[in-house]
Design a protein around this motif. Structure first.
Motif: not given
Length: 288
Positions: A106-112, A151-155, A240-246
């Motif tokens: 719930d603490d999204w930092d606004g970064i995509w 979410h931060d999925r960079f790595d 698997g179907d959920d984008p796990d949105l804030p």
């Protein structure tokens, strides 16, 4: 998302094969760990029999998962055994981190995180595989080869690109992402929030009775193995179907948090008796 009911014998057989494979993958992800000895085929056939899968179909499932590169087959004398391949084991370990995540973010930092990539036009298999892995990482397409997640999925995405041999791609993290009205509408349609909410609500309804019985200690080892495996299998499909949105992207009544609490509590309650039954079954002697 609810799938249409199979109407022909061949359709029903295909659904049964897919179910058997999903169940066995879930079972091995839950009860087999790297470094453990391979499990005898007779024991795995006995495990699948707990779910109403006939021995011939169970052995066909082992063969199909071996062909798909999920299982390795070993033979010592007349004894045939199976273990997860290293790549399958890594995939399941990554998946378990998300399946058993204890809370929503719930603490999204606004970064995509944005990914743009190019694949050979004729490599349909790699394209399907990449898209499936991106969805599991909560990426969704803005355009065919431009995907985004809050979410931060960079790595993680770099790891997936490396595993799949994708070398023509750009990954970046930014809060300066402006979604114009048509693009925003396309992304919101892809997220299918109403369909997701319905899926979580049906999960609650389907497993509520089992959750109550588990909490009351009313399920023995055999019932616990079946109930926990079906529970994890259904939850994995939802995740698997959920984008796990804030939370800011979701309606206040979205039932994911309630379903997650029930899932985690019930899965934990059933873990020990389910493991006990699994261990009993995999020691089943091999039959001719």
């Amino acid at each position: 998302m609810r799938q249409p009911e199979p109407t022909t014998p061949s359709d029903r057989a295909a659904v049964g094969r897919a179910r058997a494979q999903r169940l066995l993958v879930t079972l091995l992800g839950d009860h087999w760990h790297a470094g453990r000895s391979p499990l005898p085929s007779g024991g795995l056939v006995a495990v699948l029999a707990e779910f109403g899968i006939a021995p011939a179909n169970a052995r066909a499932t082992l063969a199909r998962l071996t062909q798909r590169g999920m299982l390795e087959r070993t033979k010592e004398g007349r004894r045939t055994s199976y273990r997860l391949t290293e790549s399958a084991s890594q995939t399941l370990r990554r998946g378990a981190r998300r399946i058993f995540a204890s809370s929503d973010s719930d603490d999204w930092d606004g970064i995509w995180t944005l990914l743009a990539f190019t694949l050979p036009v004729d490599d349909a298999h790699q394209r399907r595989l990449l898209r499936a892995r991106l969805r599991w990482l909560t990426f969704w397409p803005l355009y065919d080869a431009t995907w985004v997640t809050p979410h931060d999925r960079f790595d993680e995405v770099y790891e997936q690109l490396g595993e799949l041999g994708v070398t023509d791609a750009v990954v970046l993290r930014s809060r300066d992402v402006e979604l114009l009205p048509s693009t925003r509408a396309r992304l919101e349609a892809a997220w299918r929030i109403d369909v997701l909410a319905d899926g979580y609500q049906r999960f609650l309804e389907r497993h509520r009775t089992v959750a109550r019985r588990a909490e009351a200690g009313a399920l023995g080892p055999s019932a616990a193995l079946v109930a926990r495996t079906e529970l994890v299998n259904d939850w994995r499909a939802l995740v698997g179907d959920d984008p796990d949105l804030p939370a800011r992207f979701l309606p206040p009544s979205f039932p994911r948090a309630q379903a997650r609490v029930m899932f985690l509590r019930t899965a934990q309650t059933l873990a020990e008796p389910a493991q006990q039954r699994f261990e009993e079954l995999v020691r089943t002697p091999e039959r001719g």
